[in-house]
Motif scaffolding. Sequence first.
Motif, PDB file in Angstrom:
ATOM      1  N   LYS A 165       0.885  -1.290  -0.045  1.00 37.66           N
ATOM      2  CA  LYS A 165       0.034  -0.053   0.054  1.00 37.66           C
ATOM      3  C   LYS A 165       0.843   1.222   0.088  1.00 37.66           C
ATOM      4  O   LYS A 165       1.619   1.431   0.951  1.00 37.66           O
ATOM      5  CB  LYS A 165      -0.784   0.051   1.248  1.00 37.66           C
ATOM      6  CG  LYS A 165      -1.762   1.005   1.193  1.00 37.66           C
ATOM      7  CD  LYS A 165      -2.909   1.135   2.297  1.00 37.66           C
ATOM      8  CE  LYS A 165      -3.768   2.250   1.955  1.00 37.66           C
ATOM      9  NZ  LYS A 165      -5.105   2.124   3.255  1.00 37.66           N
ATOM     10  N   TRP A 166       0.764   2.249  -0.961  1.00 42.22           N
ATOM     11  CA  TRP A 166       1.755   3.209  -1.334  1.00 42.22           C
ATOM     12  C   TRP A 166       1.086   4.359  -0.442  1.00 42.22           C
ATOM     13  O   TRP A 166      -0.035   4.414  -0.216  1.00 42.22           O
ATOM     14  CB  TRP A 166       1.705   3.505  -2.827  1.00 42.22           C
ATOM     15  CG  TRP A 166       2.524   2.483  -3.576  1.00 42.22           C
ATOM     16  CD1 TRP A 166       1.645   1.425  -4.054  1.00 42.22           C
ATOM     17  CD2 TRP A 166       3.828   2.207  -3.712  1.00 42.22           C
ATOM     18  NE1 TRP A 166       2.576   0.594  -4.732  1.00 42.22           N
ATOM     19  CE2 TRP A 166       3.688   1.093  -4.512  1.00 42.22           C
ATOM     20  CE3 TRP A 166       4.701   2.871  -3.452  1.00 42.22           C
ATOM     21  CZ2 TRP A 166       5.219   0.552  -5.103  1.00 42.22           C
ATOM     22  CZ3 TRP A 166       5.978   2.359  -3.752  1.00 42.22           C
ATOM     23  CH2 TRP A 166       6.147   1.321  -4.406  1.00 42.22           C
ATOM     24  N   SER A 167       2.022   5.267  -0.104  1.00 40.69           N
ATOM     25  CA  SER A 167       1.908   6.510   0.790  1.00 40.69           C
ATOM     26  C   SER A 167       0.899   7.468   0.200  1.00 40.69           C
ATOM     27  O   SER A 167       0.673   7.455  -1.013  1.00 40.69           O
ATOM     28  CB  SER A 167       2.975   7.078   1.086  1.00 40.69           C
ATOM     29  OG  SER A 167       2.715   8.516   1.440  1.00 40.69           O
ATOM     30  N   PRO A 168       0.067   8.005   1.069  1.00 44.47           N
ATOM     31  CA  PRO A 168      -0.986   8.889   0.241  1.00 44.47           C
ATOM     32  C   PRO A 168      -0.406  10.279  -0.485  1.00 44.47           C
ATOM     33  O   PRO A 168      -0.926  10.632  -1.257  1.00 44.47           O
ATOM     34  CB  PRO A 168      -1.709   9.389   1.583  1.00 44.47           C
ATOM     35  CG  PRO A 168      -1.344   8.404   2.829  1.00 44.47           C
ATOM     36  CD  PRO A 168      -0.182   7.922   2.491  1.00 44.47           C
ATOM     37  N   ILE A 169       0.950  10.414  -0.134  1.00 46.37           N
ATOM     38  CA  ILE A 169       1.623  11.458  -0.802  1.00 46.37           C
ATOM     39  C   ILE A 169       2.613  10.755  -1.858  1.00 46.37           C
ATOM     40  O   ILE A 169       3.345  11.641  -2.386  1.00 46.37           O
ATOM     41  CB  ILE A 169       2.487  12.193   0.170  1.00 46.37           C
ATOM     42  CG1 ILE A 169       3.607  11.372   1.012  1.00 46.37           C
ATOM     43  CG2 ILE A 169       1.524  13.041   1.070  1.00 46.37           C
ATOM     44  CD1 ILE A 169       4.446  12.186   1.809  1.00 46.37           C
ATOM     45  N   ALA A 170       2.521   9.388  -2.230  1.00 43.87           N
ATOM     46  CA  ALA A 170       3.446   8.888  -3.307  1.00 43.87           C
ATOM     47  C   ALA A 170       3.231   9.643  -4.681  1.00 43.87           C
ATOM     48  O   ALA A 170       1.906  10.207  -5.014  1.00 43.87           O
ATOM     49  CB  ALA A 170       3.068   7.526  -3.457  1.00 43.87           C
ATOM     50  N   ARG A 171       4.034   9.762  -5.474  1.00 42.46           N
ATOM     51  CA  ARG A 171       3.953  10.437  -6.740  1.00 42.46           C
ATOM     52  C   ARG A 171       2.928   9.714  -7.546  1.00 42.46           C
ATOM     53  O   ARG A 171       2.164  10.183  -8.347  1.00 42.46           O
ATOM     54  CB  ARG A 171       5.427  10.573  -7.452  1.00 42.46           C
ATOM     55  CG  ARG A 171       5.272  11.341  -8.622  1.00 42.46           C
ATOM     56  CD  ARG A 171       6.851  11.613  -8.977  1.00 42.46           C
ATOM     57  NE  ARG A 171       7.641  10.668  -9.046  1.00 42.46           N
ATOM     58  CZ  ARG A 171       9.001  10.948  -9.097  1.00 42.46           C
ATOM     59  NH1 ARG A 171       9.593  12.111  -8.852  1.00 42.46           N
ATOM     60  NH2 ARG A 171       9.553   9.672  -8.953  1.00 42.46           N
ATOM     61  N   LYS A 172       3.007   8.271  -7.620  1.00 46.65           N
ATOM     62  CA  LYS A 172       2.072   7.489  -8.582  1.00 46.65           C
ATOM     63  C   LYS A 172       1.132   6.551  -7.573  1.00 46.65           C
ATOM     64  O   LYS A 172       1.832   6.342  -6.695  1.00 46.65           O
ATOM     65  CB  LYS A 172       2.619   6.703  -9.454  1.00 46.65           C
ATOM     66  CG  LYS A 172       3.511   7.510 -10.651  1.00 46.65           C
ATOM     67  CD  LYS A 172       4.346   6.671 -11.334  1.00 46.65           C
ATOM     68  CE  LYS A 172       5.212   7.252 -12.199  1.00 46.65           C
ATOM     69  NZ  LYS A 172       6.082   6.367 -13.370  1.00 46.65           N
TER      70      LYS A 172
END
Length: 359
Positions: A191-198
């Motif tokens: 699960k990618w961070s809410p501020i991930a670029r994509k």
Amino acid sequence: RLAAQAESVLRQRPTERRVPVLLCGTKADAGDRPAVSSEEVAAFLEAHSMRDATVTSAAEASGLPETLHLLAAGILEASQEHSEASAAAEAWASTAAAAAWGLPRRCDGASGGVEMTSPRGARPHEPPRGALGVRELGSVAIGADERLVEVVGNGPSAPRTVPRCLEQGLLHRAVHVWLCVPRTGALLLRKWSPIARKHPGSWGPTCHGEVYCYGSGGDGHAAEMSAQAAARLVEEQLGVAADVFGELEHWFSCTSKDGMCHELLDVYVAALDGGLPELRLEQQEEVDWVYFAQVFGKEVNDLRVVCHLEAEYRSSMVRRLRQCTVPEDVRYAFGEAAVRAEKSLGGAGAWAACNERSR
């Protein structure tokens, strides 16, 4: 001879202006029944990698300031890109003949040919040979948003930063890496961070990143191969050296388009034989083991819990993983949830038959 060939190639390489805006009559002010719906406008924007749409009315004189603002911004961006391309072409023309000479290739047996590689003089972003370090070019540190990636298109293209690629919907090279346990069909979902670029806040592959131009070890000059990018991403995003997981096997390549994120993906898979080492993740990120059919079903993709995966991507992963799984191991690891997930893929019959043979 080289100088003459360089001039000939330069004449065949015009710089093109990008069209900044498209005007069309949607009759949006025609009462309750406009000619084009808002859903059709959104689909058109996504299909053509356009960022904005405004509604104007000549009858009501509404929407004009917003439209003129977007039009001016688009013209300025297009002008800047054209100026950069023209400056690169001018610098190329003024270089020595040897630096302005590209490798030729022939097309369909024709007597004429076009260049296969951009000459060194036409690559203004390329660092000088001998610049040391992956993180530095000379004495200037390179941030993540400043790293250059290869833009894929018809003919040679100048590299761009990832933010620029996302702003303009440019097709660029990227890599997915999945950690899996083949016998059980388990995938390590991240699960990618809410501020991930994509794909911010979405679940997706174990690792995901771009293939960089210039600066993949050595003297900082050569571009990365996708396998090198995959190994780098494992170390950067998991905090573990890639060789701990053994071979990163390339399974397939495909294009992916999710809004303005347009990628040419190379997909790698690492098969785990032992336990999972301790991982180092970014804040607000997490990982979880799931059965592959729970990731690649169309229903899951439509819910947007998992990041966007093209139908070709999902079918390729399912086909390869089904060849690896052992039904009894799958049942032991995931129970009846695996059977329900297989039904969602339409493959329960084949999986059940395989299960009977294993008994």
